[in-house]
Scaffold this active site. Structure first.
Site, mmCIF file in Angstrom:
data_model
loop_
_atom_site.group_PDB
_atom_site.id
_atom_site.type_symbol
_atom_site.label_atom_id
_atom_site.label_comp_id
_atom_site.label_asym_id
_atom_site.label_seq_id
_atom_site.Cartn_x
_atom_site.Cartn_y
_atom_site.Cartn_z
ATOM 1 N N CYS A 8 0.863 -1.189 0.000
ATOM 2 C CA CYS A 8 0.000 0.000 0.000
ATOM 3 C C CYS A 8 0.893 1.230 0.000
ATOM 4 C CB CYS A 8 -0.983 -0.025 1.171
ATOM 5 S SG CYS A 8 -0.225 0.000 2.805
ATOM 6 N N ASN A 11 2.099 1.578 4.480
ATOM 7 C CA ASN A 11 2.408 0.311 5.169
ATOM 8 C C ASN A 11 2.052 0.368 6.662
ATOM 9 O OD1 ASN A 11 5.303 -1.807 5.851
ATOM 10 N ND2 ASN A 11 3.303 -2.432 5.192
ATOM 11 N N CYS A 13 -1.735 0.813 7.353
ATOM 12 C CA CYS A 13 -3.170 0.471 7.414
ATOM 13 C C CYS A 13 -3.479 -0.771 6.585
ATOM 14 C CB CYS A 13 -4.033 1.649 6.944
ATOM 15 S SG CYS A 13 -3.914 3.114 7.996
ATOM 16 N N ARG A 14 -3.526 -0.656 5.258
ATOM 17 C CA ARG A 14 -4.064 -1.744 4.429
ATOM 18 C C ARG A 14 -3.126 -2.939 4.286
ATOM 19 N NH1 ARG A 14 -5.264 2.182 -0.443
ATOM 20 N NH2 ARG A 14 -3.407 3.097 0.515
ATOM 21 N N SER A 15 -1.871 -2.700 3.880
ATOM 22 C CA SER A 15 -1.030 -3.874 3.560
ATOM 23 C C SER A 15 -0.612 -4.689 4.788
ATOM 24 C CB SER A 15 0.171 -3.486 2.693
ATOM 25 O OG SER A 15 1.047 -2.617 3.367
ATOM 26 N N ASP A 124 -8.346 3.731 0.691
ATOM 27 C CA ASP A 124 -7.431 4.205 1.737
ATOM 28 C C ASP A 124 -8.257 4.688 2.935
ATOM 29 O OD1 ASP A 124 -5.625 5.532 3.304
ATOM 30 O OD2 ASP A 124 -4.780 6.745 1.680
HETATM 31 P P1 4NP Z 1 -1.959 2.818 3.999
HETATM 32 O O1 4NP Z 1 -2.673 4.156 4.523
HETATM 33 O O2 4NP Z 1 -1.345 3.161 2.668
HETATM 34 O O3 4NP Z 1 -3.103 1.864 3.876
HETATM 35 O O4 4NP Z 1 -0.941 2.429 5.050
HETATM 36 C C1 4NP Z 1 -2.003 5.390 4.632
HETATM 37 C C2 4NP Z 1 -1.141 5.610 5.676
HETATM 38 C C3 4NP Z 1 -0.514 6.825 5.805
HETATM 39 C C4 4NP Z 1 -0.752 7.821 4.893
HETATM 40 C C5 4NP Z 1 -1.615 7.591 3.826
HETATM 41 C C6 4NP Z 1 -2.237 6.375 3.697
HETATM 42 N N1 4NP Z 1 -0.128 9.085 5.037
HETATM 43 O O5 4NP Z 1 -0.430 9.989 4.237
HETATM 44 O O6 4NP Z 1 0.701 9.258 5.953
#
Ligand code: 4NP
Length: 163
Positions: A8, A11, A13-15, A124
């Site tokens: 993702c 790294n 939340c989703r992955s 997201d």
């Molecule tokens: P992820 O979610 O890609 O599912 O881990 C996010 C985590 C952090 C951010 C964006 C999306 N950020 O902008 O910091």
């Protein structure tokens, strides 16, 4: 052993959740020794961080424990993993961009290619609510279960190198 990498943006939340839910299903199916699962992000904002507390809480609520240290995708990952699953289109394109010679594009797919109930992005949830985290859980739960079934019947094959 089939090596799967979930990717993702951050790294956190989703992955890491995809990795944990995939491993959870492998354990339930007694298939832990058949698969290696890891996760990473295309961005470097959260290298060294634990998963988002909202992701940890949501996973726990759904009976899945999650432990991970954030790391960024590298070219080495493209070589090592058999299947690289992007959570959304933006990350899919970022992964392909790293594969400058198009050597590994056959391994790079969208996570929801394996969702029996939908296609497109795993949304997201970072700026979202508990409901959004639960939606991500539900998508990843059914997609990883279906992925394990798919890999069991159709393991990934590397293309034969040209002579
Ligand atoms: P992820 O979610 O890609 O599912 O881990 C996010 C985590 C952090 C951010 C964006 C999306 N950020 O902008 O910091």
């Amino acid at each position: 052993m089939v090596k799967v990498l979930f990717v993702c943006l951050g790294n956190i939340c989703r992955s890491p959740l995809a990795e944990a839910v995939f491993q959870h299903h492998c354990r339930l199916l007694n298939r832990e020794s058949d698969f290696l699962a890891e996760s990473c992000g295309t961005a470097n904002y959260h290298v060294g961080d634990s998963p988002d507390p909202r992701t940890i809480r949501n996973a726990q609520k759904n009976g899945v424990s999650i432990q991970h240290v954030g790391r960024q995708l590298s070219i080495h990952d493209l070589k090592v993993f058999d299947l690289i699953l992007a959570m959304d289109q933006q990350n899919y394109e970022n992964i392909l961009r790293l594969d400058v010679n198009n050597t590994y594009s056959h391994k790079i797919k969208m996570m929801r290619e394996y969702d029996p109930e939908g296609t497109g992005n795993v949304p997201d949830p970072y700026y979202g609510s508990e409901k959004d985290f639960q939606e991500v859980f539900d998508i990843l739960n059914r997609s990883t279960r279906n992925l394990i079934n798919h890999l069991t019947t159709t393991p990934p094959v590397s293309p034969t190198p040209a002579k």
